[in-house]
Design an enzyme around this catalytic site. Structure first.
Site, PDB file in Angstrom:
ATOM      1  N   LYS A  67     -22.583   9.621 -11.303  1.00 24.74           N
ATOM      2  CA  LYS A  67     -21.304   9.270 -11.932  1.00 24.74           C
ATOM      3  C   LYS A  67     -21.451   8.367 -13.164  1.00 24.74           C
ATOM      4  O   LYS A  67     -20.571   8.336 -14.019  1.00 24.74           O
ATOM      5  CB  LYS A  67     -20.376   8.587 -10.916  1.00 24.74           C
ATOM      6  CG  LYS A  67     -19.779   9.537  -9.904  1.00 24.74           C
ATOM      7  CD  LYS A  67     -18.799   8.791  -9.011  1.00 24.74           C
ATOM      8  CE  LYS A  67     -17.953   9.757  -8.214  1.00 24.74           C
ATOM      9  NZ  LYS A  67     -16.818   9.076  -7.564  1.00 24.74           N
ATOM     10  N   ASP A 103     -10.175   9.654  -9.979  1.00 23.57           N
ATOM     11  CA  ASP A 103     -10.103   8.952  -8.691  1.00 23.57           C
ATOM     12  C   ASP A 103      -8.931   7.979  -8.612  1.00 23.57           C
ATOM     13  O   ASP A 103      -8.278   7.863  -7.567  1.00 23.57           O
ATOM     14  CB  ASP A 103     -11.403   8.186  -8.421  1.00 23.57           C
ATOM     15  CG  ASP A 103     -12.530   9.107  -7.971  1.00 23.57           C
ATOM     16  OD1 ASP A 103     -12.249  10.205  -7.458  1.00 23.57           O
ATOM     17  OD2 ASP A 103     -13.704   8.719  -8.151  1.00 23.57           O
ATOM     18  N   GLY A 131     -17.571  -1.210  -4.661  1.00 24.18           N
ATOM     19  CA  GLY A 131     -18.299  -0.099  -5.286  1.00 24.18           C
ATOM     20  C   GLY A 131     -17.397   0.690  -6.226  1.00 24.18           C
ATOM     21  O   GLY A 131     -16.362   0.187  -6.693  1.00 24.18           O
ATOM     22  N   GLY A 132     -17.776   1.928  -6.494  1.00 29.10           N
ATOM     23  CA  GLY A 132     -17.017   2.783  -7.421  1.00 29.10           C
ATOM     24  C   GLY A 132     -15.595   3.040  -6.948  1.00 29.10           C
ATOM     25  O   GLY A 132     -14.654   3.022  -7.752  1.00 29.10           O
ATOM     26  N   ALA A 133     -15.437   3.254  -5.650  1.00 35.05           N
ATOM     27  CA  ALA A 133     -14.110   3.541  -5.112  1.00 35.05           C
ATOM     28  C   ALA A 133     -13.209   2.306  -5.242  1.00 35.05           C
ATOM     29  O   ALA A 133     -12.008   2.424  -5.522  1.00 35.05           O
ATOM     30  CB  ALA A 133     -14.212   3.973  -3.658  1.00 35.05           C
TER      31      ALA A 133
HETATM   32  P1  ATR Z   1     -18.361   4.057  -3.460  1.00 30.02           P
HETATM   33  O1  ATR Z   1     -18.726   4.463  -4.844  1.00 30.02           O
HETATM   34  O2  ATR Z   1     -17.856   5.185  -2.609  1.00 30.02           O
HETATM   35  O3  ATR Z   1     -17.450   2.884  -3.422  1.00 30.02           O
HETATM   36  P2  ATR Z   1     -20.691   2.432  -2.959  1.00 30.02           P
HETATM   37  O4  ATR Z   1     -20.718   2.050  -4.376  1.00 30.02           O
HETATM   38  O5  ATR Z   1     -21.957   2.769  -2.271  1.00 30.02           O
HETATM   39  O6  ATR Z   1     -19.740   3.696  -2.733  1.00 30.02           O
HETATM   40  O7  ATR Z   1     -19.918   1.289  -2.153  1.00 30.02           O
HETATM   41  C1  ATR Z   1     -19.890   1.259  -0.780  1.00 30.02           C
HETATM   42  C2  ATR Z   1     -19.149  -0.001  -0.329  1.00 30.02           C
HETATM   43  O8  ATR Z   1     -19.244  -0.080   1.092  1.00 30.02           O
HETATM   44  C3  ATR Z   1     -19.771  -1.269  -0.897  1.00 30.02           C
HETATM   45  O9  ATR Z   1     -18.740  -2.196  -1.127  1.00 30.02           O
HETATM   46  C4  ATR Z   1     -20.686  -1.700   0.243  1.00 30.02           C
HETATM   47  O10 ATR Z   1     -20.975  -3.074   0.263  1.00 30.02           O
HETATM   48  P3  ATR Z   1     -22.263  -3.644  -0.564  1.00 30.02           P
HETATM   49  O11 ATR Z   1     -21.807  -3.832  -1.975  1.00 30.02           O
HETATM   50  O12 ATR Z   1     -22.580  -4.934   0.126  1.00 30.02           O
HETATM   51  O13 ATR Z   1     -23.346  -2.618  -0.426  1.00 30.02           O
HETATM   52  C5  ATR Z   1     -19.849  -1.339   1.439  1.00 30.02           C
HETATM   53  N1  ATR Z   1     -20.669  -1.194   2.645  1.00 30.02           N
HETATM   54  C6  ATR Z   1     -21.502  -0.187   2.952  1.00 30.02           C
HETATM   55  N2  ATR Z   1     -22.086  -0.398   4.147  1.00 30.02           N
HETATM   56  C7  ATR Z   1     -21.633  -1.600   4.592  1.00 30.02           C
HETATM   57  C8  ATR Z   1     -21.862  -2.395   5.777  1.00 30.02           C
HETATM   58  N3  ATR Z   1     -22.687  -1.983   6.736  1.00 30.02           N
HETATM   59  N4  ATR Z   1     -21.183  -3.567   5.893  1.00 30.02           N
HETATM   60  C9  ATR Z   1     -20.341  -3.981   4.924  1.00 30.02           C
HETATM   61  N5  ATR Z   1     -20.085  -3.287   3.797  1.00 30.02           N
HETATM   62  C10 ATR Z   1     -20.714  -2.113   3.636  1.00 30.02           C
END
Ligand code: ATR
Length: 272
Positions: A67, A103, A131-133
């Site tokens: 992306k 999105d 994150g991105g979302a």
């Molecule tokens: P997207 O683009 O879909 O938002 P991403 O950038 O991978 O995907 O973001 C995933 C989100 O889920 C992040 O905010 C991540 O937290 P981190 O920034 O600390 O990685 C969160 N996330 C994923 N697994 C997690 C977990 N086990 N506990 C808490 N937060 C989690």
């Protein structure tokens, strides 16, 4: 009519529901088009993108992990994608590629369809994730007129960076339950609670009963967060709609038709 090609680039892409969504609309609106999946590993991006370009696609969607990388292959990036800092939709025009992001549209359109008037839910928003979302939700909510936005994320530095960039506030992940007090809209943008992932540990005791609860996760359709929120009477919104409405906007950008998001489409997407 010549055969139109659209599709998705990402890695992996095999699980994607987008071929079903776009295929349903191609049939419904009698468009001779095909939505193809392009699984492109990060190490092959440049030659594979060149190959995609040679196929003369009308446009394509972009998912993880491309992306941001895709931007360097584009002639132009529109303001929606610039604000989010990521491209999920590319439109080809006269051999030039324009990057956009649908999105934020997908998120806010589904939210408004489900809740009706958004005004009561916008004064104080809490976003889980950075994150991105989360960025897409943030952009959409700010454009919709959200008041105070608070971000909380496992990695606090990411929450702080996003908060700084958007005039929001960051609170530590450990304080997320206390941060629910006084909130009018809670938005989960993390993958927690998804099938195969860890559950989202969040006690909703502090959340006001009239606050709406949004969960970006759609597998399962009713997550533990939404079940817990429904049981205490909070209005809830699931994540499937964002997927369908971001596709609706991409379809419009490629074909000039705003296709209908209806129950039959939802069934098609959820079929085993
Ligand atoms: P997207 O683009 O879909 O938002 P991403 O950038 O991978 O995907 O973001 C995933 C989100 O889920 C992040 O905010 C991540 O937290 P981190 O920034 O600390 O990685 C969160 N996330 C994923 N697994 C997690 C977990 N086990 N506990 C808490 N937060 C989690």
């Amino acid at each position: 009519m010549s055969h139109i090609i659209t599709g998705l680039i990402g890695h992996p892409v095999a699980h994607s529901k987008s071929p079903r969504i776009h295929g349903y609309w191609h049939r419904r609106y009698g468009i001779a088009a095909e939505y193809r999946l392009f699984d492109i590993a990060p190490e092959n991006v440049a030659p594979e993108i060149a190959r995609v370009k040679s196929l003369g696609l009308r446009g394509f969607n972009v998912t993880v992990p491309h992306k941001i990388t895709i931007m360097k292959f584009l002639e132009e990036v529109d303001t929606a994608a610039q604000k989010i800092g990521a491209v999920n939709t590319v439109i080809a025009r006269d051999g030039q590629w324009l990057g956009s992001n649908t999105d934020a549209y997908g998120f806010i359109t589904h939210l408004a369809h489900t809740l009706g008037n958004l005004a009561p839910y916008l004064p104080r928003v809490l976003i889980l994730g950075a994150g991105g979302a989360a960025r897409a939700a943030m952009v959409a909510l700010m454009e919709a007129g959200a008041g105070e936005i608070t971000i909380t994320n496992r990695t606090h530095a990411s929450a702080e960076a996003l908060a700084r960039a958007s005039g929001a506030r960051a609170v530590p992940w450990e304080k997320r339950e206390a941060a629910l007090a006084g909130i009018t809209l809670l938005v989960n943008t993390t993958s927690l609670g998804m099938q195969g992932k860890e559950p989202l540990a969040l006690d909703l005791q502090q959340l006001p009963p009239e606050a709406a609860v949004y969960d970006i996760v759609y597998a399962p359709l009713e997550t533990a967060l939404l079940r817990q929120a429904s049981a205490r009477g909070n209005p809830v919104v699931g994540g499937l709609g964002m997927l369908l409405y971001q596709a609706q906007r991409a379809f419009f950008l490629w074909h000039g038709i705003t296709p209908e998001v209806d129950a039959a489409l939802q069934q098609e997407v959820l079929a085993p």
